[in-house]
Scaffold this motif. Structure first.
Motif, PDB file in Angstrom:
ATOM      1  N   LEU A 112       0.839  -1.195   0.000  1.00 13.08           N
ATOM      2  CA  LEU A 112       0.000   0.000   0.000  1.00 13.08           C
ATOM      3  C   LEU A 112       0.875   1.246   0.000  1.00 13.08           C
ATOM      4  O   LEU A 112       1.831   1.339   0.769  1.00 13.08           O
ATOM      5  N   THR A 113       0.531   2.198  -0.841  1.00 13.12           N
ATOM      6  CA  THR A 113       1.249   3.461  -0.896  1.00 13.12           C
ATOM      7  C   THR A 113       0.745   4.369   0.213  1.00 13.12           C
ATOM      8  O   THR A 113      -0.462   4.508   0.415  1.00 13.12           O
ATOM      9  N   LEU A 114       1.676   4.968   0.932  1.00 18.30           N
ATOM     10  CA  LEU A 114       1.323   5.914   1.990  1.00 18.30           C
ATOM     11  C   LEU A 114       1.130   7.279   1.358  1.00 18.30           C
ATOM     12  O   LEU A 114       1.958   7.718   0.570  1.00 18.30           O
ATOM     13  N   SER A 115       0.025   7.940   1.692  1.00 16.99           N
ATOM     14  CA  SER A 115      -0.282   9.210   1.043  1.00 16.99           C
ATOM     15  C   SER A 115       0.707  10.284   1.476  1.00 16.99           C
ATOM     16  O   SER A 115       1.189  10.282   2.599  1.00 16.99           O
ATOM     17  N   GLY A 116       0.979  11.215   0.566  1.00 16.28           N
ATOM     18  CA  GLY A 116       2.012  12.213   0.798  1.00 16.28           C
ATOM     19  C   GLY A 116       1.524  13.592   1.135  1.00 16.28           C
ATOM     20  O   GLY A 116       2.307  14.518   1.152  1.00 16.28           O
ATOM     21  N   ASP A 117       0.244  13.754   1.420  1.00 14.80           N
ATOM     22  CA  ASP A 117      -0.238  15.103   1.706  1.00 14.80           C
ATOM     23  C   ASP A 117      -0.052  15.442   3.185  1.00 14.80           C
ATOM     24  O   ASP A 117      -0.071  14.595   4.036  1.00 14.80           O
ATOM     25  N   GLY A 118       0.137  16.712   3.446  1.00 16.26           N
ATOM     26  CA  GLY A 118       0.251  17.170   4.831  1.00 16.26           C
ATOM     27  C   GLY A 118       1.666  17.096   5.371  1.00 16.26           C
ATOM     28  O   GLY A 118       2.545  16.483   4.788  1.00 16.26           O
ATOM     29  N   GLU A 119       1.851  17.736   6.506  1.00 19.60           N
ATOM     30  CA  GLU A 119       3.162  17.776   7.148  1.00 19.60           C
ATOM     31  C   GLU A 119       3.146  17.086   8.503  1.00 19.60           C
ATOM     32  O   GLU A 119       4.095  17.185   9.261  1.00 19.60           O
ATOM     33  N   GLU A 120       2.052  16.390   8.820  1.00 22.35           N
ATOM     34  CA  GLU A 120       1.943  15.733  10.123  1.00 22.35           C
ATOM     35  C   GLU A 120       2.625  14.376  10.129  1.00 22.35           C
ATOM     36  O   GLU A 120       2.596  13.653   9.135  1.00 22.35           O
ATOM     37  N   ASP A 121       3.199  14.035  11.277  1.00 24.76           N
ATOM     38  CA  ASP A 121       3.697  12.682  11.461  1.00 24.76           C
ATOM     39  C   ASP A 121       2.492  11.744  11.446  1.00 24.76           C
ATOM     40  O   ASP A 121       1.357  12.167  11.672  1.00 24.76           O
ATOM     41  N   PHE A 122       2.735  10.462  11.185  1.00 29.12           N
ATOM     42  CA  PHE A 122       1.611   9.535  11.054  1.00 29.12           C
ATOM     43  C   PHE A 122       1.982   8.127  11.488  1.00 29.12           C
ATOM     44  O   PHE A 122       3.145   7.813  11.716  1.00 29.12           O
ATOM     45  N   GLN A 123       0.962   7.292  11.581  1.00 30.64           N
ATOM     46  CA  GLN A 123       1.106   5.871  11.877  1.00 30.64           C
ATOM     47  C   GLN A 123       0.255   5.089  10.890  1.00 30.64           C
ATOM     48  O   GLN A 123      -0.680   5.627  10.305  1.00 30.64           O
ATOM     49  N   VAL A 124       0.557   3.806  10.762  1.00 31.20           N
ATOM     50  CA  VAL A 124      -0.313   2.895  10.033  1.00 31.20           C
ATOM     51  C   VAL A 124      -1.006   2.033  11.081  1.00 31.20           C
ATOM     52  O   VAL A 124      -0.379   1.573  12.037  1.00 31.20           O
ATOM     53  N   VAL A 125      -2.317   1.863  10.935  1.00 31.07           N
ATOM     54  CA  VAL A 125      -3.127   1.125  11.905  1.00 31.07           C
ATOM     55  C   VAL A 125      -3.796  -0.050  11.197  1.00 31.07           C
ATOM     56  O   VAL A 125      -4.417   0.121  10.140  1.00 31.07           O
ATOM     57  N   PHE A 126      -3.658  -1.243  11.782  1.00 32.23           N
ATOM     58  CA  PHE A 126      -4.365  -2.429  11.295  1.00 32.23           C
ATOM     59  C   PHE A 126      -5.525  -2.688  12.246  1.00 32.23           C
ATOM     60  O   PHE A 126      -5.323  -2.842  13.451  1.00 32.23           O
ATOM     61  N   GLU A 127      -6.733  -2.738  11.685  1.00 32.51           N
ATOM     62  CA  GLU A 127      -7.935  -2.973  12.473  1.00 32.51           C
ATOM     63  C   GLU A 127      -8.575  -4.275  12.006  1.00 32.51           C
ATOM     64  O   GLU A 127      -8.946  -4.415  10.836  1.00 32.51           O
ATOM     65  N   GLY A 128      -8.703  -5.232  12.927  1.00 29.21           N
ATOM     66  CA  GLY A 128      -9.418  -6.473  12.650  1.00 29.21           C
ATOM     67  C   GLY A 128     -10.784  -6.398  13.285  1.00 29.21           C
ATOM     68  O   GLY A 128     -10.909  -5.992  14.449  1.00 29.21           O
ATOM     69  N   ILE A 129     -11.809  -6.763  12.531  1.00 30.08           N
ATOM     70  CA  ILE A 129     -13.176  -6.731  13.037  1.00 30.08           C
ATOM     71  C   ILE A 129     -13.693  -8.164  13.109  1.00 30.08           C
ATOM     72  O   ILE A 129     -13.636  -8.904  12.123  1.00 30.08           O
ATOM     73  N   ALA A 130     -14.160  -8.550  14.290  1.00 27.80           N
ATOM     74  CA  ALA A 130     -14.626  -9.920  14.519  1.00 27.80           C
ATOM     75  C   ALA A 130     -15.831 -10.244  13.644  1.00 27.80           C
ATOM     76  O   ALA A 130     -16.732  -9.428  13.469  1.00 27.80           O
ATOM     77  N   GLY A 131     -15.816 -11.471  13.112  1.00 24.74           N
ATOM     78  CA  GLY A 131     -16.942 -11.976  12.350  1.00 24.74           C
ATOM     79  C   GLY A 131     -17.840 -12.829  13.240  1.00 24.74           C
ATOM     80  O   GLY A 131     -17.786 -12.744  14.462  1.00 24.74           O
ATOM     81  N   GLU A 132     -18.633 -13.674  12.615  1.00 26.35           N
ATOM     82  CA  GLU A 132     -19.593 -14.472  13.362  1.00 26.35           C
ATOM     83  C   GLU A 132     -19.147 -15.905  13.610  1.00 26.35           C
ATOM     84  O   GLU A 132     -19.773 -16.620  14.375  1.00 26.35           O
ATOM     85  N   GLY A 133     -18.092 -16.361  12.945  1.00 27.47           N
ATOM     86  CA  GLY A 133     -17.663 -17.753  13.080  1.00 27.47           C
ATOM     87  C   GLY A 133     -16.630 -17.939  14.172  1.00 27.47           C
ATOM     88  O   GLY A 133     -15.614 -17.250  14.190  1.00 27.47           O
ATOM     89  N   PRO A 134     -16.842 -18.886  15.111  1.00 18.89           N
ATOM     90  CA  PRO A 134     -15.902 -19.072  16.213  1.00 18.89           C
ATOM     91  C   PRO A 134     -14.537 -19.624  15.778  1.00 18.89           C
ATOM     92  O   PRO A 134     -13.589 -19.565  16.535  1.00 18.89           O
ATOM     93  N   LYS A 135     -14.425 -20.147  14.574  1.00 16.92           N
ATOM     94  CA  LYS A 135     -13.147 -20.679  14.101  1.00 16.92           C
ATOM     95  C   LYS A 135     -12.479 -19.762  13.082  1.00 16.92           C
ATOM     96  O   LYS A 135     -11.438 -20.077  12.556  1.00 16.92           O
ATOM     97  N   ASP A 136     -13.082 -18.633  12.801  1.00 20.06           N
ATOM     98  CA  ASP A 136     -12.566 -17.744  11.771  1.00 20.06           C
ATOM     99  C   ASP A 136     -11.582 -16.746  12.367  1.00 20.06           C
ATOM    100  O   ASP A 136     -11.799 -16.252  13.464  1.00 20.06           O
ATOM    101  N   GLY A 137     -10.517 -16.451  11.612  1.00 18.70           N
ATOM    102  CA  GLY A 137      -9.526 -15.526  12.143  1.00 18.70           C
ATOM    103  C   GLY A 137      -8.779 -14.773  11.059  1.00 18.70           C
ATOM    104  O   GLY A 137      -8.828 -15.112   9.884  1.00 18.70           O
ATOM    105  N   ILE A 138      -8.075 -13.730  11.505  1.00 20.17           N
ATOM    106  CA  ILE A 138      -7.264 -12.896  10.624  1.00 20.17           C
ATOM    107  C   ILE A 138      -5.849 -12.885  11.174  1.00 20.17           C
ATOM    108  O   ILE A 138      -5.650 -12.646  12.369  1.00 20.17           O
TER     109      ILE A 138
END
Length: 170
Positions: free
Chosen positions: A133-159
């Motif tokens: 993924l390309t990190l966007s170049g606009d702005g002068e602020e420092d930044f972080q990359v965040v990975f968000e996993g959202i739980a599904g409905e299956g008890p055996k499913d994972g990311i």
């Protein structure tokens, strides 16, 4: 570069989410709850980070993990006007299961503005996949990359995530 073989390499669990990403190996995984091996070593003893849907998480609950802060003062980590040099994050993901949730990747500034870089939902296959993924170049602020996993409905499913790498420009 973080392959999770020893620790989280400076990646931090967010405090305002519902649960955490966990460091684990395939040898400690129960049958049907994650990849057969990690991506780095291609062995059951190799490490990666993982979330899974379970009785403890309700569908839609989130786990977030953030990179160390990257400085905007590094001109090469953003898209320059004269020469196009783009900072990137490269990573491997494994999303397998009939009722899998979602994986959303954000670029977050120090003022907490978030821009979605990628949104994956549902079963992506029982194998490791590479994404850059390309990190966007606009702005002068420092930044972080965040990975968000959202739980599904299956008890055996994972990311699972492994081999998170920022390009040399960053």
């Amino acid at each position: 570069h973080c392959n999770f073989e020893f620790d989280l390499c400076g990646w931090k669990q967010d405090e305002n989410d519902n649960f955490n990403w966990h460091l684990r190996t395939s040898s400690t995984a129960k049958l049907g709850t994650g990849p057969a091996t990690d991506h780095t070593l291609q062995e059951q003893s190799g490490h990666y980070i993982f979330i899974k849907s379970s009785f403890f998480q309700l569908p839609g609950q989130k786990a977030r993990i953030s990179s160390p802060v990257l400085s905007r003062k590094n001109k090469n980590c953003k898209v320059c006007e004269v020469v196009v040099v783009a900072g990137m994050i490269i990573f491997y993901y494994h999303m397998y299961g009939a009722h899998i949730g979602s994986l959303i990747i954000y670029q977050r500034t120090t003022l907490k503005h978030e821009k979605i870089l990628l949104n994956l939902t549902g079963n992506q296959g029982n194998f490791w996949q590479r994404k850059a993924l390309t990190l966007s170049g606009d702005g002068e602020e420092d930044f972080q990359v965040v990975f968000e996993g959202i739980a599904g409905e299956g008890p055996k499913d994972g990311i699972a995530l492994d081999d998170l790498t920022f390009s040399r420009e960053c």
